[in-house]
Design an enzyme around this catalytic site. Structure first.
Site, mmCIF file in Angstrom:
data_model
loop_
_atom_site.group_PDB
_atom_site.id
_atom_site.type_symbol
_atom_site.label_atom_id
_atom_site.label_comp_id
_atom_site.label_asym_id
_atom_site.label_seq_id
_atom_site.Cartn_x
_atom_site.Cartn_y
_atom_site.Cartn_z
ATOM 1 N N HIS A 101 -7.661 -5.870 0.022
ATOM 2 C CA HIS A 101 -6.399 -5.131 0.156
ATOM 3 C C HIS A 101 -5.375 -5.819 1.059
ATOM 4 C CE1 HIS A 101 -4.069 -1.501 -0.377
ATOM 5 N NE2 HIS A 101 -4.060 -1.208 0.913
ATOM 6 N N SER A 134 0.838 -1.195 0.000
ATOM 7 C CA SER A 134 0.000 0.000 0.000
ATOM 8 C C SER A 134 0.884 1.260 0.000
ATOM 9 C CB SER A 134 -0.963 -0.055 1.193
ATOM 10 O OG SER A 134 -2.013 0.854 1.051
ATOM 11 N N ASP A 173 -9.538 -5.460 -4.426
ATOM 12 C CA ASP A 173 -8.626 -4.529 -3.756
ATOM 13 C C ASP A 173 -8.983 -3.069 -4.038
ATOM 14 O OD1 ASP A 173 -6.253 -3.419 -2.596
ATOM 15 O OD2 ASP A 173 -5.106 -5.165 -3.249
#
Length: 288
Positions: free
Chosen positions: A267, A101, A240
């Site tokens: 995610h 991320s 995601d």
């Protein structure tokens, strides 16, 4: 062998953990998400230590690391400098980098400084363009029930993203696009109190996931991805926030890159599909 300690970086000390079962293989260093989160949810990656040392650390201001009050420290270039300082302190002459991320934002920015000894980089659920991320979340939002959409939009417009109704709406978003597990692993439920630093998130990203107002607002390295010439792996979940379409687009811009989608994940595939995640990451690292 397990080692933990602190490393002096610009602005304070960061906490690190090193897992090493046999002392062989090029180390992999893990960059957690946020900005302003910690490495605790990524601790399952220590399973990669059967092949190589695994290093996790809490970025400055997060988790067990120091929490300086100087808000000028919360800049991408300072976090890039921090990673270089950690590599130097741990004598990581050669290293694999795994970012998740926001950690991919950091990984890309670091790689674009052309450091020596980076053997590969893994972009796990990447955010390599804040404008693209924002566009994707607006599209994701439209897939939610209308009342949830209206709550999120209203709270953003009114500046009430700290309200209980916004938190409840974000929880619905999270169950669709962040972590789709009905029951979380027990170890994840035992998260340390205060591990997040909301101030860092607000300064760098903003008060809401859906509109970037912080100092990362204009971050977009897509035109520079061609400069990342070491082997790379792009991964994301089918559901995601970091959408498969955008993740594949990043991969298409990067030489020597591979692309993989975890079909049952959002995610957090390292929690949602841990065995599959470890297998894909491990196979990639072992192929270098």
């Amino acid at each position: 062998m397990y080692t933990e300690g602190f490393i002096d970086v610009t602005g304070g000390r960061v906490s690190f953990q090193k897992f090493d079962e046999n002392g062989g293989g090029t180390p992999v260093i893990v960059l957690h998400g946020g900005p302003g989160s910690s490495c605790y949810s990524l601790l399952g990656l220590k399973a990669l230590a059967k092949d190589r040392p695994v290093i996790l650390y809490d970025q400055l201001g997060c988790g067990k690391s120091d929490r300086p009050m100087d808000t000028t420290l919360w800049r991408l270039d300072r976090f890039v400098e921090e990673l270089a300082q950690i590599r130097q302190a741990l004598n990581l002459d050669e290293v694999h980098i795994l970012g998740h991320s926001w950690g991919t934002t950091l990984a890309a920015a670091y790689c674009l400084t052309k450091p020596s000894g980076v053997k590969s980089v893994i972009f796990s659920s990447p955010c390599l363009s804040a404008p693209l991320w924002e566009q994707d979340q607006k599209r994701n939002l439209k897939k939610l029930p209308l009342d949830v959409q209206e709550t999120i939009n209203r709270c953003e417009e009114n500046g009430t993203t700290d309200s209980e109704e916004f938190a409840a709406a974000i929880e619905v978003f999270g169950k669709h696009f962040v972590n789709r597990l009905e029951k979380q692993p027990e170890w994840l439920e035992q998260k340390p109190s205060g591990y997040r630093n909301a101030d860092i998130y607000n300064i760098m990203w903003g008060p809401s996931e859906f509109t970037v107002l912080g100092n990362l607002k204009n971050f977009d390295c897509t035109t520079q991805l061609k400069e990342i010439t070491c082997p790379s792996l792009y991964t994301c979940g089918r559901f995601d926030e970091a959408t498969p379409e955008t993740t594949e687009y990043y991969s298409s811009l990067t030489p020597k890159s591979k692309f993989h989608v975890f079909e049952k994940s959002a995610h957090m595939p390292y929690i949602e599909e841990p065995e599959e995640y470890l297998a894909v990451i491990g196979d990639f690292l072992n192929s270098i």
